[in-house]
Enzyme design. Structure first.
Site, PDB file in Angstrom:
ATOM      1  CD  GLU A 139       1.149 -22.856 -13.187  1.00 51.66           C
ATOM      2  OE1 GLU A 139       0.315 -23.266 -12.358  1.00 51.66           O
ATOM      3  OE2 GLU A 139       0.823 -22.272 -14.238  1.00 51.66           O
TER       4      GLU A 139
ATOM      5  CD  GLU B 283      -2.173 -17.949 -11.273  1.00 52.72           C
ATOM      6  OE1 GLU B 283      -1.012 -18.417 -11.242  1.00 52.72           O
ATOM      7  OE2 GLU B 283      -3.001 -18.245 -12.154  1.00 52.72           O
TER       8      GLU B 283
ATOM      9  NE  ARG C 250      -1.104 -23.023 -19.871  1.00 50.73           N
ATOM     10  CZ  ARG C 250      -1.583 -22.113 -19.034  1.00 50.73           C
ATOM     11  NH1 ARG C 250      -0.781 -21.499 -18.191  1.00 50.73           N
ATOM     12  NH2 ARG C 250      -2.871 -21.830 -19.021  1.00 50.73           N
TER      13      ARG C 250
ATOM     14  CG  HIS D 239      -2.990 -22.489 -11.253  1.00 49.57           C
ATOM     15  ND1 HIS D 239      -2.837 -22.911 -12.547  1.00 49.57           N
ATOM     16  CD2 HIS D 239      -4.150 -23.047 -10.819  1.00 49.57           C
ATOM     17  CE1 HIS D 239      -3.856 -23.676 -12.895  1.00 49.57           C
ATOM     18  NE2 HIS D 239      -4.673 -23.779 -11.856  1.00 49.57           N
TER      19      HIS D 239
ATOM     20  CG  HIS E 272      -1.148 -24.669 -15.865  1.00 46.33           C
ATOM     21  ND1 HIS E 272      -1.802 -23.536 -15.444  1.00 46.33           N
ATOM     22  CD2 HIS E 272      -1.936 -25.250 -16.809  1.00 46.33           C
ATOM     23  CE1 HIS E 272      -2.935 -23.421 -16.133  1.00 46.33           C
ATOM     24  NE2 HIS E 272      -3.036 -24.437 -16.959  1.00 46.33           N
TER      25      HIS E 272
HETATM   26 ZN   LIG Z   1      -1.307 -22.319 -13.843  1.00 43.92          ZN
END
Ligand SMILES: [Zn+2]
Length: 436
Positions: free
Chosen positions: A193, A401, A249, A325, A190
């Site tokens: 990020e 994340e 994104r 991410h 993405h």
């Molecule tokens: Zn992501």
């Protein structure tokens, strides 16, 4: 702890210039980013607001100044008619200002030149003090290889839609490339990020620097595993996020017929059996989680899937996969597509994800939650972790994340890059030391 190499004397070599549009940051001036209750989901839709994150409990959302008063009044009205409180947290008071601050140091990076002592010190932790342009990211991989030529090589996993080679770095011990089971790590699926690329590069730098410095742990990891790290697997989107729309994104796939919206969500496009279900994935080309016209349709997924399949089918095989991410501070494993069917080695995966979180917390006290994707964040179909686990048969398939939990979200201050790198490397070391 890391044994960082001493900074080499820096000789000024200009960082590659960005081609930012005149209104790159100013288009976000006056835009607030708010964490609002999940109960206002329909309201967020009716105002057409851009979402950063959607959970049952909360939604992180961009609110332009032009609709702010109306939107807040509508939230208050909804609250007056409901039993739950309508707490609203401000993440960014002025997103334009936050973006300017985030990018302030990007062009300050001075690429060190070869010193009289040779190539050691050509790369250093100074890289992790700022975010960087895509061109500088590519140069950094070359510089890592030039600094550690016995243990690293640049490779590619195909080409993006716009023709950018998807470029990574392969790390290996004395046996050379391909001589040990593979670990594949990639970041910035993405585009917005940005911290994911920095942390992925932090893994490469930490392993190489510590291996060369004689650190026994790093030596054992590189002697045991053939490690492939791709910091930016979505170069088209990443460049777009740096030059046009910071909050981009998806890929830059052109709109399908009947739509004007660009881009496919790479992490909903993998050719896992769940792709057809569209759980936690959209069939709307304008949605941030648009799954694409067909399973594995994007150039980026085609290249990555072929690469992962080839690794998995090699003599040494694939051991671990990690798709990096941000944000939310989570460390998760298969599955994403189902909350009821556990992975065959679920007990082991749960132990490893919890161990990663504990090892990371030991550095600065940063807390990550851990567990299977579906139970820990939300259901997703056509995602990378499930593909790596089921289709490629890689037994340890993870996704972090990264920082933070929502104070800054995607626009994480540059001062948090180096701490993120150091603490996440502690988590990676736990995995490398504890996988069977
Ligand atoms: Zn992501």
């Amino acid at each position: 702890m890391l044994s960082w190499l001493v900074l080499a004397p820096l000789t000024a070599v200009c960082a590659a210039a960005l081609q930012q549009s005149a209104d790159y940051a100013s288009k976000y001036d006056g835009v607030r980013v708010l964490r609002v209750p999940g109960a206002v989901d329909a309201l967020v839709n009716s105002y057409g607001l851009t979402r950063w994150d959607t959970r049952g409990t909360h939604i992180d959302v961009q609110v332009p100044a032009s609709v702010y008063d109306d939107f807040m009044n509508a939230v208050a009205t909804l609250g007056a008619n409901a039993t739950q409180t309508m707490d609203v947290m401000v993440m960014h008071e002025d997103l334009g200002a936050s973006i300017r601050e985030e990018s302030a140091g990007m062009l300050d990076y001075k690429r060190p030149e070869e010193s009289e002592e040779g190539l050691v010190g050509l790369v250093s932790e100074s890289w992790f003090l700022n975010y960087h342009s895509y061109a500088d990211h590519l140069q950094y991989l070359d510089d890592l290889v030039a600094t550690y030529p016995d243990n690293a090589a640049v490779f590619t996993s195909g080409t993006s839609l716009q023709g950018n080679p998807i470029t990574g770095i392969n790390l290996y011990g004395s046996g050379g490339s391909g001589s040990a089971p593979a670990v594949v790590i990639h970041g910035t699926v993405h585009a917005r990020e940005w911290i994911a690329a920095m942390v992925s590069e932090g893994f490469a730098y930490s392993l190489l620097a510590n291996y060369t410095a004689g650190d026994e742990e790093a030596i054992s990891y590189l002697e045991s595993y053939d490690i492939y790290i791709i910091p930016n697997v979505n170069p088209d989107g990443f460049i777009y996020s740096q030059e046009e729309e910071r909050m981009w994104r998806k890929t830059r796939d052109p709109p399908p017929s009947g739509s004007t919206c660009y881009g496919v969500d790479i992490n909903r496009n993998w050719a896992h059996a769940s792709w057809g279900q569209a759980r936690g994935a959209s069939t709307d080309p304008c949605a941030e989680d648009y799954k694409g016209a067909s399973a594995g349709s994007t150039a980026e997924v085609k290249g990555l899937a072929a690469f992962i399949d080839e690794i998995a089918n090699s003599t040494a095989g694939g051991k671990m996969y990690m798709d990096v991410h941000s944000y939310s501070q989570l460390f998760m494993s298969a599955y994403g597509w189902t909350c009821t069917q556990a992975a065959a080695n679920a007990a082991e995966l749960n132990s490893l994800t919890a161990g990663f979180a504990d090892a990371l917390a030991d550095v600065y006290g940063t807390r990550y939650d851990s567990g299977p994707i579906c139970q820990t964040i939300y259901p997703v179909s056509g995602d990378s972790v499930d593909y790596a686990y089921d289709n490629a048969g890689i037994p340890y398939s993870f996704t972090p994340e990264l920082r933070d939990t929502g104070r800054n979200g995607f626009v994480l201050p540059a001062s948090q890059i180096l701490p993120s790198v150091i603490e996440t490397y502690a988590g990676l070391k736990y995995l490398l030391a504890n996988m069977d």
